[in-house]
Write an enzyme that holds these catalytic residues in place. Structure first.
Site, PDB file in Angstrom:
ATOM      1  N   GLY A 133       6.180   0.207   0.492  1.00 24.15           N
ATOM      2  CA  GLY A 133       7.434   0.840   0.649  1.00 24.15           C
ATOM      3  C   GLY A 133       7.387   2.752   0.500  1.00 24.15           C
ATOM      4  O   GLY A 133       5.864   2.285   1.783  1.00 24.15           O
ATOM      5  N   SER A 134       8.713   3.099   0.409  1.00 23.12           N
ATOM      6  CA  SER A 134       8.235   4.121   0.921  1.00 23.12           C
ATOM      7  C   SER A 134       7.050   5.377  -0.175  1.00 23.12           C
ATOM      8  O   SER A 134       6.403   6.242   0.373  1.00 23.12           O
ATOM      9  CB  SER A 134       9.937   5.542  -0.019  1.00 23.12           C
ATOM     10  OG  SER A 134      10.618   5.021   0.676  1.00 23.12           O
ATOM     11  N   THR A 135       6.547   4.510  -0.793  1.00 23.06           N
ATOM     12  CA  THR A 135       5.174   5.132  -1.842  1.00 23.06           C
ATOM     13  C   THR A 135       3.815   4.984  -1.509  1.00 23.06           C
ATOM     14  O   THR A 135       2.822   5.632  -1.550  1.00 23.06           O
ATOM     15  CB  THR A 135       5.290   4.337  -3.086  1.00 23.06           C
ATOM     16  OG1 THR A 135       5.048   2.463  -3.147  1.00 23.06           O
ATOM     17  CG2 THR A 135       6.203   4.946  -4.723  1.00 23.06           C
ATOM     18  N   PHE A 136       3.593   4.453   0.321  1.00 25.81           N
ATOM     19  CA  PHE A 136       3.277   4.358   0.997  1.00 25.81           C
ATOM     20  C   PHE A 136       3.157   5.644   1.990  1.00 25.81           C
ATOM     21  O   PHE A 136       2.226   5.742   2.523  1.00 25.81           O
ATOM     22  CB  PHE A 136       2.767   3.574   1.749  1.00 25.81           C
ATOM     23  CG  PHE A 136       2.199   3.021   3.103  1.00 25.81           C
ATOM     24  CD1 PHE A 136       0.796   2.537   1.800  1.00 25.81           C
ATOM     25  CD2 PHE A 136       0.970   3.395   3.819  1.00 25.81           C
ATOM     26  CE1 PHE A 136      -0.634   2.057   2.121  1.00 25.81           C
ATOM     27  CE2 PHE A 136      -0.313   3.184   4.530  1.00 25.81           C
ATOM     28  CZ  PHE A 136      -0.873   2.435   4.059  1.00 25.81           C
ATOM     29  N   LYS A 137       4.523   6.346   1.496  1.00 29.26           N
ATOM     30  CA  LYS A 137       4.757   7.474   2.687  1.00 29.26           C
ATOM     31  C   LYS A 137       4.159   8.608   2.773  1.00 29.26           C
ATOM     32  O   LYS A 137       3.016   8.747   3.770  1.00 29.26           O
ATOM     33  CB  LYS A 137       5.912   7.485   2.591  1.00 29.26           C
ATOM     34  CG  LYS A 137       6.638   7.139   3.429  1.00 29.26           C
ATOM     35  CD  LYS A 137       8.630   7.635   3.063  1.00 29.26           C
ATOM     36  CE  LYS A 137       9.834   6.948   4.045  1.00 29.26           C
ATOM     37  NZ  LYS A 137      10.399   6.603   3.190  1.00 29.26           N
TER      38      LYS A 137
END
Lengths: 590, 168
Positions: free
Chosen positions: A311-315
């Site tokens: 999820g957003s931790t990959f952004k």
């Protein structure tokens, strides 16, 4: 004179004695000689017969008996190597245990007396012991895992027919604290999980025993003992883990999991410079001292065996790709309209509304999915996919713990030709990696762009702290440019100071971070209602050294990375600051 | 001469052991001489013929060899006793080593267990302990580095003027 001369003459030519003896006497003498000869021959034959009996007929049996009486087996305590943390605190150590066998046919006392004497020592009733004595005549196992002190008490009874067989048992003084890292050994003393399994060759030592002669009073005669027999090395396997931090991380995670009723969680603390792990907690866990009482599924460390969509931790990683490939610049702006249509799908922001025209830093600050899709549209599909390959998403990190899972991504064809795949990948969905893999990738942003190998083994050290062996570390290939990582780190600091990561702020310290709340893939395809909340923190931003990642699976209630995972990371960072004595950032006032 | 002359010289077998054959012969010769020439006065033959050095050496060796023999025997006994004793000693020391190793093992594992127990206890609410946090930690700012003060140069104080007597 004549007489004398005659005498001399007689002396010169004496007559034969035999002629002088009477025939009867001669006959008697012959008989006696014959008798003596016969006795001597018979005696000789008797001796020869006895020799034959001793050497040939009963030779093997007697020599075995003699060997049993005269020799003894000397086997010094050569334990499996102990495991210690980075400060030398013991995490696993061997200790001798005994198995007690009873041979009732060798009892010199009535079985009732033996049972009565043994009962208080073994904490068993004498009736049950008597019942066991009646089962067989010999070789009854009464108890196993007997400690040395108890074995001493049994030896002091001096009862015939009781046999104590020594064995080794692994003892984990810290219980479940480091079970996810250490693993456990089975009944045959072989590692079955964790370091005990992956470092079996380093931990195991050959148990050497020699046969020595024993003198009449039972003393050893050490003439045949090989040189260096008693000089076993005192090496212990040291880990990079800090028990204090591990304890703090486990406590914080447990507390949060209880509050949010989560099914499982993990915390990873990594030194980003070399990939060494200071803490690696996976909940729920087990006590390796009593592993048989726990469910087998707990023996794996899910932080490296189970995949999840980050999820957003990959952004931050996607932004680094876009910046490093030159597709966007750090001051570019994008229009966040709140939702975007990709084919027949509509992608929305987690928070709902759009932010209007915003910078890349603000996209990260608000964790805008629409903004991310628009950024990644600037990156050509093949370039985007080649970056995912460069990140080794489809391979293992190479951690020194066993059973690591391979990451999963779409194949090149599917990825480059599907708009929705690329769009979902932009905010960390549609690709699955392990939490440890995510930590490795985010560490590359913190350390200036290197892809370090996460590891927990520091090396073999002797009791004086001298290193004897170090595991071969694979080289750290460059992933991002240092300039790009600086830009992304600055954006991540804004996330903590002003964005979704406010809950992880620690006054006086410059911290970067990113929240993540991802949907869980359901078994039937598509996504379920279950969520995974995660947060990554990096500190201190001015000179990044540590990365803390917390992932909480299926929390209930308020399921956001900022509310579930960020407080855990904050607690762990607070512990880390005090343990590692990290001074407050110079240009930051609380 | 009705009886054969009895030899005055003692039988060879009964000769005293400490008399050397040379001496005995010389004595015998003297006695025969006395028998044959009775009237002539007895002449004392010089018996102090010097004996060779090797002879003395052999006699000395014979007399002193018991000492060497005894020393060797004692040495053999000592060596044998040592071999037996060292083995006993080894056995005793091995048992001592095993006991010490066991104590060390128990001490280390008990110490680790105790540490874990204390840490677990400290996490309970009743313990009255709080986890260290950056807020309650004291970080002392590094003291600015002091400027190096050059040590005073070699004292250049003028030598005291002493009145040197020029002469009297």
């Amino acid at each position: 004179m004549k007489q004398k001369l005659r005498t001399l003459d007689n002396r010169r030519s004496p007559k034969p004695i035999a002629n002088a003896r009477p025939p009867r006497f001669q006959n008697h003498l012959t008989k006696r000689l014959l008798l003596i000869w016969v006795i001597a021959i018979l005696g000789g034959m008797g001796l020869a017969a006895n020799l034959y009996r001793l050497q040939i007929l009963e030779g093997a049996k007697l020599s075995k008996k003699a060997q049993q009486q005269q020799t003894t087996k000397l086997s010094p305590f050569v334990p499996r190597r102990p495991i210690a943390d980075r400060n030398g605190n013991l995490l696993a150590i061997d200790r001798p245990v005994y198995t007690l066998y009873a041979h009732p046919n060798q009892f010199k006392k009535p079985p009732e007396v033996v049972a009565a004497k043994l009962a208080p020592i073994l904490l068993q009733s004498s009736e049950s012991l008597l019942g066991k004595f009646r089962q067989k005549k010999s070789g009854i196992r009464l108890a196993n895992g007997i400690k040395e002190e108890t074995a001493d008490l049994i030896t002091k009874l001096q009862t015939n027919g009781l046999e104590l067989l020594p064995d080794y048992a692994r003892f984990y003084p810290q219980g479940e604290l480091v079970a996810d890292i250490i693993g456990y050994v089975d009944g045959e003393h072989r590692g079955q999980a964790g370091i005990e399994y992956s470092q079996e060759n380093v931990l195991k030592r050959a148990i050497q025993s020699v046969q020595v002669n024993r003198s009449g009073n039972g003393a050893f005669m050490p003439d045949k003992i090989p040189e260096g027999f008693l000089h076993a090395d005192d090496l212990q396997l040291q880990l990079t883990v800090d028990t204090r931090l591990q304890r703090a991380a486990r406590l914080a995670l447990k507390k949060q999991m209880q509050e949010s009723q989560a099914s499982r969680g993990t915390v990873i603390v990594m030194d980003v410079r070399d990939g060494s792990l200071l803490a690696l907690v996976a909940e729920p866990t087990y006590d390796p001292n009593q592993y048989s009482k726990f469910d087998i599924s707990l023996f794996k460390n899910w932080a490296l065996t189970d995949l999840y969509e980050p999820g957003s931790t990959f952004k931050p990683l996607n932004i680094a790709i876009a910046l490093d490939s030159g597709a966007v610049k750090s001051d570019d702006t994008f229009n966040d309209s709140g939702q975007i249509q990709i084919g027949d799908r509509i992608i929305k922001n987690a928070e709902g509304g759009g932010q209007g025209t915003i910078t890349i830093a603000q996209i990260l600050q608000h964790s805008s999915n629409v903004g991310m899709v628009k950024i990644m549209r600037q990156v050509p599909p093949q370039v985007h996919y080649s970056w995912l390959e460069k990140m080794r998403l489809g391979s293992k990190t190479g951690i020194d713990l066993p059973f690591e899972a391979l990451g999963q991504t779409k194949n090149a064809q599917e990825f480059t030709h599907s708009l929705i795949e690329r769009a979902t990948a932009a905010f960390g969905q549609g690709l699955a990696i392990t939490p440890i893999h995510l930590a490795q990738l985010l560490a590359a942003i913190a350390n200036g762009g290197k892809l370090v190998t996460p590891h927990v083994v520091r090396g073999l050290f002797d009791s004086q702290g001298q290193m004897y062996w170090q595991p071969p570390f694979s080289p750290s290939p460059p992933l991002f440019s240092a300039e790009t990582t600086q830009k992304v780190l600055a954006m991540m600091e804004i996330v903590v100071n002003q964005g979704t990561g406010k809950t992880a702020r620690i006054p006086g310290y410059r911290i970067g971070g990113k929240t993540g709340t991802s949907q869980k893939a359901s078994l039937r395809g598509g996504y379920s209602q279950a969520r995974i909340a995660s947060f990554v923190g990096i500190l201190p931003i001015e000179s990044p050294r540590y990365l803390v990642l917390a992932v909480v699976d299926e929390p209930k209630g308020s399921v956001f990375g900022s509310t579930v995972a960020a407080p855990v990371v904050k607690s762990v960072m607070e512990a880390l600051i005090t343990i590692e004595r990290i001074p407050p950032s110079a240009n930051k006032k609380s | 001469m009705s009886a054969a002359p009895q030899p005055l010289a003692p039988n060879r077998r009964h000769r005293p052991r400490n008399i050397h054959p040379h001496i005995a012969n010389s004595r015998q010769g003297t006695q025969f001489h006395q028998l044959s020439v009775v009237s002539t006065p007895v002449e004392r033959l010089s018996s102090s013929r010097p004996l060779p050095l090797w002879w003395h050496a052999l006699i000395w060796l014979q007399r002193t060899s018991w000492l060497g023999c005894s020393l060797l025997a004692i040495a053999a006994f000592i060596v044998y006793a040592q071999t037996v004793y060292t083995q006993q000693l080894w056995g005793r020391e091995y048992r001592k080593l095993a006991a010490l190793q066991r104590q060390e093992r128990q001490l280390t594992s008990t110490n680790a267990l105790l540490k874990n127990h204390l840490a677990t206890l400290s996490n309970t609410k009743d313990a009255g302990l709080v986890a260290p946090k950056p807020g309650n930690a004291i970080f002392l700012p590094a003291v600015p580095q002091r400027q190096l003060v050059p040590p005073p140069a070699h004292p250049t104080t003028a030598e005291p003027i002493t009145s040197v007597p020029l002469g009297y």
